[in-house]
Design an enzyme around this catalytic site. Structure first.
Site, PDB file in Angstrom:
ATOM      1  N   GLU A 126      75.713   6.026 -20.606  1.00 21.25           N
ATOM      2  CA  GLU A 126      75.796   6.920 -21.535  1.00 21.25           C
ATOM      3  C   GLU A 126      74.511   7.322 -21.496  1.00 21.25           C
ATOM      4  OE1 GLU A 126      76.223   3.209 -21.420  1.00 21.25           O
ATOM      5  OE2 GLU A 126      77.728   2.972 -22.375  1.00 21.25           O
ATOM      6  N   GLU A 181      64.859   8.315  -7.854  1.00 19.12           N
ATOM      7  CA  GLU A 181      65.957   7.629  -8.317  1.00 19.12           C
ATOM      8  C   GLU A 181      67.967   7.904  -8.423  1.00 19.12           C
ATOM      9  OE1 GLU A 181      65.029   4.859 -11.594  1.00 19.12           O
ATOM     10  OE2 GLU A 181      65.569   3.545 -10.162  1.00 19.12           O
ATOM     11  N   SER A 190      60.444  -0.719 -16.793  1.00 18.64           N
ATOM     12  CA  SER A 190      61.017  -1.178 -18.369  1.00 18.64           C
ATOM     13  C   SER A 190      60.443  -2.374 -18.485  1.00 18.64           C
ATOM     14  CB  SER A 190      62.238  -1.488 -17.340  1.00 18.64           C
ATOM     15  OG  SER A 190      63.108  -0.394 -17.372  1.00 18.64           O
ATOM     16  N   SER A 239      63.396  -4.570 -10.156  1.00 19.15           N
ATOM     17  CA  SER A 239      63.281  -4.647  -8.676  1.00 19.15           C
ATOM     18  C   SER A 239      62.811  -4.959  -7.462  1.00 19.15           C
ATOM     19  CB  SER A 239      64.368  -4.205  -8.353  1.00 19.15           C
ATOM     20  OG  SER A 239      65.810  -3.787  -9.254  1.00 19.15           O
ATOM     21  N   GLN A 277      58.912  -0.685  -8.492  1.00 25.28           N
ATOM     22  CA  GLN A 277      59.251  -0.277 -10.331  1.00 25.28           C
ATOM     23  C   GLN A 277      59.094  -0.620 -11.438  1.00 25.28           C
ATOM     24  OE1 GLN A 277      62.467   1.711 -11.232  1.00 25.28           O
ATOM     25  NE2 GLN A 277      62.397   4.075 -11.929  1.00 25.28           N
TER      26      GLN A 277
HETATM   27  C1  LIG Z   1      69.803  -3.661 -10.988  1.00 27.65           C
HETATM   28  C2  LIG Z   1      69.049  -3.283 -11.926  1.00 27.65           C
HETATM   29  C3  LIG Z   1      67.995  -2.870 -11.436  1.00 27.65           C
HETATM   30  C4  LIG Z   1      66.906  -2.612 -12.494  1.00 27.65           C
HETATM   31  N1  LIG Z   1      65.636  -2.087 -11.652  1.00 27.65           N
HETATM   32  C5  LIG Z   1      65.060  -1.962 -11.999  1.00 27.65           C
HETATM   33  C6  LIG Z   1      63.064  -1.834 -11.588  1.00 27.65           C
HETATM   34  O1  LIG Z   1      63.265  -1.872 -10.721  1.00 27.65           O
HETATM   35  N2  LIG Z   1      62.418  -0.722 -12.168  1.00 27.65           N
HETATM   36  C7  LIG Z   1      62.443  -0.827 -13.951  1.00 27.65           C
HETATM   37  O2  LIG Z   1      61.571  -0.438 -14.507  1.00 27.65           O
HETATM   38  N3  LIG Z   1      63.894  -1.303 -14.236  1.00 27.65           N
HETATM   39  C8  LIG Z   1      64.726  -1.739 -13.397  1.00 27.65           C
HETATM   40  N4  LIG Z   1      66.344  -2.324 -14.356  1.00 27.65           N
HETATM   41  C9  LIG Z   1      66.095  -1.478 -15.640  1.00 27.65           C
HETATM   42  C10 LIG Z   1      66.973  -0.459 -15.821  1.00 27.65           C
HETATM   43  O3  LIG Z   1      66.619   0.547 -15.853  1.00 27.65           O
HETATM   44  C11 LIG Z   1      67.191  -0.865 -17.708  1.00 27.65           C
HETATM   45  O4  LIG Z   1      68.355  -1.918 -17.697  1.00 27.65           O
HETATM   46  C12 LIG Z   1      68.464  -0.019 -18.582  1.00 27.65           C
HETATM   47  O5  LIG Z   1      67.057   1.304 -18.163  1.00 27.65           O
HETATM   48  C13 LIG Z   1      68.692   0.287 -20.211  1.00 27.65           C
HETATM   49  O6  LIG Z   1      67.760  -0.427 -20.701  1.00 27.65           O
HETATM   50  P1  LIG Z   1      67.595  -1.322 -21.363  1.00 27.65           P
HETATM   51  O7  LIG Z   1      68.224  -2.735 -20.590  1.00 27.65           O
HETATM   52  O8  LIG Z   1      66.498  -2.221 -22.103  1.00 27.65           O
HETATM   53  O9  LIG Z   1      68.898  -1.995 -22.109  1.00 27.65           O
HETATM   54  P2  LIG Z   1      68.807  -0.446 -23.439  1.00 27.65           P
HETATM   55  O10 LIG Z   1      68.465  -0.086 -23.845  1.00 27.65           O
HETATM   56  O11 LIG Z   1      68.835  -1.793 -25.176  1.00 27.65           O
HETATM   57  O12 LIG Z   1      70.353  -0.602 -23.897  1.00 27.65           O
HETATM   58  C14 LIG Z   1      71.243  -1.192 -24.898  1.00 27.65           C
HETATM   59  C15 LIG Z   1      73.019  -0.559 -24.844  1.00 27.65           C
HETATM   60  O13 LIG Z   1      72.568   0.576 -25.385  1.00 27.65           O
HETATM   61  C16 LIG Z   1      72.905   1.763 -24.993  1.00 27.65           C
HETATM   62  N5  LIG Z   1      72.296   2.495 -25.632  1.00 27.65           N
HETATM   63  C17 LIG Z   1      70.597   2.579 -26.019  1.00 27.65           C
HETATM   64  N6  LIG Z   1      69.615   4.132 -26.363  1.00 27.65           N
HETATM   65  C18 LIG Z   1      71.355   4.768 -26.407  1.00 27.65           C
HETATM   66  C19 LIG Z   1      71.565   6.209 -26.464  1.00 27.65           C
HETATM   67  N7  LIG Z   1      69.984   7.009 -26.910  1.00 27.65           N
HETATM   68  N8  LIG Z   1      72.764   6.951 -26.394  1.00 27.65           N
HETATM   69  C20 LIG Z   1      73.349   5.891 -26.258  1.00 27.65           C
HETATM   70  N9  LIG Z   1      73.856   4.974 -26.140  1.00 27.65           N
HETATM   71  C21 LIG Z   1      72.064   3.922 -25.969  1.00 27.65           C
HETATM   72  C22 LIG Z   1      72.507   1.335 -23.326  1.00 27.65           C
HETATM   73  O14 LIG Z   1      73.234   2.533 -22.609  1.00 27.65           O
HETATM   74  C23 LIG Z   1      73.521   0.198 -23.458  1.00 27.65           C
HETATM   75  O15 LIG Z   1      74.891   0.561 -23.320  1.00 27.65           O
HETATM   76  C24 LIG Z   1      66.930  -2.346 -13.642  1.00 27.65           C
HETATM   77  C25 LIG Z   1      68.307  -2.950 -14.663  1.00 27.65           C
HETATM   78  C26 LIG Z   1      69.379  -3.574 -13.472  1.00 27.65           C
HETATM   79  C27 LIG Z   1      70.638  -3.592 -14.228  1.00 27.65           C
END
Ligand SMILES: Cc1cc2nc3c(=O)[nH]c(=O)nc-3n(C[C@H](O)[C@H](O)[C@H](O)COP(=O)(O)OP(=O)(O)OC[C@H]3O[C@@H](n4cnc5c(N)ncnc54)[C@H](O)[C@@H]3O)c2cc1C
Length: 420
Positions: A390, A237, A122, A154, A119
Site C-alpha cells: 500500500e 533496500e 521499525s 531482521s 536495520q
Molecule cells: C520479513 C520482514 C522483515 C523485516 N525486517 C525489518 C528490519 O530488518 N528492520 C526494520 O526496521 N523493519 C523490518 N521490517 C518491518 C517492516 O518494515 C514493517 O513491518 C512495515 O514497514 C509495516 O509496518 P507495520 O508492521 O508497523 O504495519 P503498519 O504500518 O501498522 O501497517 C498496517 C497496515 O496498514 C496499512 N497502511 C498503513 N499506513 C497506510 C497508508 N498511509 N495508506 C494505506 N495503507 C496504509 C499497511 O499497508 C498495512 O497493511 C520487516 C518486516 C518483515 C515482514
C-alpha cells in the site's frame, strides 16, 4: 540456475563477464586461504560489489552483474562473496551520505565481510509511519545516549552494527528531528530477543535500548538530517529487493556468522542454506523439468506469466537506472519492489502446484529441504518488508503520478505536540 543467469549475462555487465570471472577464479581461487583472507582478496578485485563504482570498491557494472558474478563463483566451486544487509543498505548509504572518515572506517569491513549489519528502523508504533518513531537519542558531550525499542529487526541477533534511527530533537516536526546512526550492538544497554515466524525460523528480533551509547562520529549525514539519509537507505533496500535478492542466502558476514576462521575451500562445500526463502523463474522452471512437468500446458501458462513478470522487473530496473541518470526515477523503485513481490508469491505458488502434496513438507523431508514450502509461507512477508504494498502504491500515486496527497496535518507540528 546458472544457465538462466548465463542467458541474461548480456544484460548484466557485458557478454564476457561470466568468462572474465571464471578466468579470474582460475588465477586466484585458493581453497587453503581462510574465509577472512579470501573475502579480502575478492573484495580487493571488486567482485563483492561489482555494481559499485571502482573508487568505492566495485567495478562500475550494472546492478544485475552481482547475481552473475555470484553464480559464476558457485559454478566454479569457489566460496561466494558474503551477503547481508550491510552490503545491501549500510555500505551504499554511508558511501552516499557519510563523510570521508566514516566511509574509510565503516565501508571496507562491510565489503570484506568482516562485520554484519541489521536495520533498526521499525518500532512498535512506527512502521509505515516511520517518521513517527520515538526512540530518543540525547547528546552527552561527544556521544549520544539512546533509549527506546525497535522491532522486526531482521538478523539483529548476530549483527555487529545497526542502522539506527533515533529522534534527536522533539521540538522539530517529526520528519525533521531524526538522525541516522551507525550503532554498535555489542554493549550493555542493548537487549535482543528473537521473534519466531510462521516459517518456524526466527529471522526477526525485537531490540531494547536502555541508555545505550553511540559515538558522535558515528552519526551519518548530520544531526536532524536522518530522514534524508533514510530515503537513501530505503532506496537501496527497495532497489535490491526489486533486483530480486536482497542479499539473502549468501554466506553470512561477520564473526557471529561463524565463517571467518574456516578455510575457504571447506566453506565453499557447504550446502547453500536450505532455502533463500526467495524462489523465482529459474528455480521453478528447474523444478518443472526435474519433475517431468514442463510439457503440461496449464503449468506452461503459469510459467509464461512468471517469465513475463520477471522480464518486466528487469526492464523496470533498466528504466529506473536510465531515469535516475536523467535526475528522475521517483516511483520506479517502488514499482520494482511491487513487481518482485508479485514474482515471489507466484513462483512459490507455482512451485507448490508442481509438487502437489509433497509441497506441504517443510525441512529435510520436503523437496530440496522444503525450499518451496518455506518460500510459500515466507512470500506474504514480501508485501510488508521494505515498506508495504500500500505504501509503495501511495508513493507511485503521489510522487510519480502527481495524484493528490493524503492530508498530513502532523507534518508541521513539533513532534512533542503530536497526539500519539
Ligand atoms: C520479513 C520482514 C522483515 C523485516 N525486517 C525489518 C528490519 O530488518 N528492520 C526494520 O526496521 N523493519 C523490518 N521490517 C518491518 C517492516 O518494515 C514493517 O513491518 C512495515 O514497514 C509495516 O509496518 P507495520 O508492521 O508497523 O504495519 P503498519 O504500518 O501498522 O501497517 C498496517 C497496515 O496498514 C496499512 N497502511 C498503513 N499506513 C497506510 C497508508 N498511509 N495508506 C494505506 N495503507 C496504509 C499497511 O499497508 C498495512 O497493511 C520487516 C518486516 C518483515 C515482514
Amino acid at each position: 540456475m546458472s544457465e538462466n543467469v548465463r542467458e541474461s549475462d548480456a544484460h548484466a555487465g557485458g557478454p564476457g563477464l561470466w568468462d572474465e570471472v571464471t578466468a579470474w577464479l582460475d588465477a586466484h581461487w585458493d581453497p587453503d586461504l581462510s574465509v577472512d583472507e579470501w573475502w579480502r582478496v575478492v573484495a580487493g578485485a571488486g567482485w563483492t560489489v561489482p555494481h559499485f563504482e571502482v573508487e568505492q570498491g566495485g567495478r562500475g557494472l550494472p546492478r544485475r552483474s552481482q547475481a552473475t558474478v555470484r553464480a559464476a563463483f558457485a559454478e566454479f566451486g569457489a566460496l561466494r562473496p558474503p551477503g547481508g544487509l550491510g552490503l545491501l543498505m549500510a555500505a551504499p548509504t554511508i558511501l552516499t551520505q557519510g563523510n570521508p572518515e566514516q566511509i574509510a572506517r565503516l565501508v571496507p569491513p562491510i565489503i570484506e565481510g568482516q562485520v554484519a549489519w541489521c536495520q533498526l528502523f521499525s518500532e512498535p508504533g512506527a512502521g509505515s509511519d516511520l517518521a513517527g518513531l520515538s526512540t530518543r537519542a540525547t547528546r552527552d558531550g561527544d556521544r549520544w545516549i539512546i533509549s527506546g525499542q525497535k522491532v522486526w529487526s531482521s538478523q539483529a541477533m548476530g549483527s555487529d552494527y545497526g542502522m539506527l534511527l533515533a529522534r534527536t530533537d522533539v521540538d522539530a516536526p517529526k520528519h525533521g528531528g531524526i538522525s541516522w546512526f551507525a550503532f554498535e550492538l555489542d554493549q550493555p544497554g542493548v537487549t535482543i530477543r528473537p521473534l519466531r515466524e510462521m516459517t518456524g525460523q526466527a529471522l526477526f528480533n525485537e531490540v531494547f535500548l536502555d541508555e545505550a551509547v553511540c559515538d558522535d562520529r558515528d552519526l551519518i549525514g548530520g544531526e536532524g538530517n536522518g530522514w534524508a539519509v533514510t530515503q537513501a537507505t530505503l532506496h537501496f533496500e527497495r532497489t535490491g529487493i526489486g533486483a530480486g535478492g536482497a542479499m539473502a542466502g549468501f554466506p553470512e558476514p561477520g564473526p557471529e556468522g561463524g565463517m571467518l576462521g574456516r578455510t575457504a575451500g571447506d566453506a565453499a562445500h557447504d550446502r547453500p542454506p536450505v532455502t533463500t526463502r526467495v524462489v523465482g523463474f529459474p528455480e521453478v522452471t528447474a523444478l518443472a523439468k526435474e519433475t517431468g512437468r514442463s510439457d503440461d500446458p496449464l503449468l506452461r501458462q503459469k510459467l509464461a506469466r512468471l517469465h513475463t513478470y520477471t522480464e518486466l522487473g528487469r526492464w523496470n530496473a533498466l528504466r529506473g537506472k536510465a531515469e535516475i541518470a536523467r535526475g528522475g526515477g521517483i516511483g520506479v523503485t517502488s514499482i520494482g519492489k511491487l513487481t518482485q513481490t508479485r514474482i515471489m508469491k507466484l513462483a512459490a505458488e507455482v512451485g507448490l502446484d508442481i509438487l502437489g502434496p509433497d509441497g506441504g513438507l517443510i525441512g529435510p523431508d520436503g523437496h530440496n529441504g522444503g525450499q518451496f514450502s518455506e518460500a510459500f509461507v515466507f512470500a506474504p512477508a514480501s508485501s510488508i518488508y521494505g515498506g508495504t504494498d500500500e505504501i509503495q502504491r501511495n508513493i507511485v500515486a503521489e510522487r510519480a503520478l502527481g495524484l493528490p496527497r493524503d492530508p498530513r496535518p502532523d507534518r508541521s507540528l513539533p513532534f512533542r505536540d503530536l497526539a500519539r
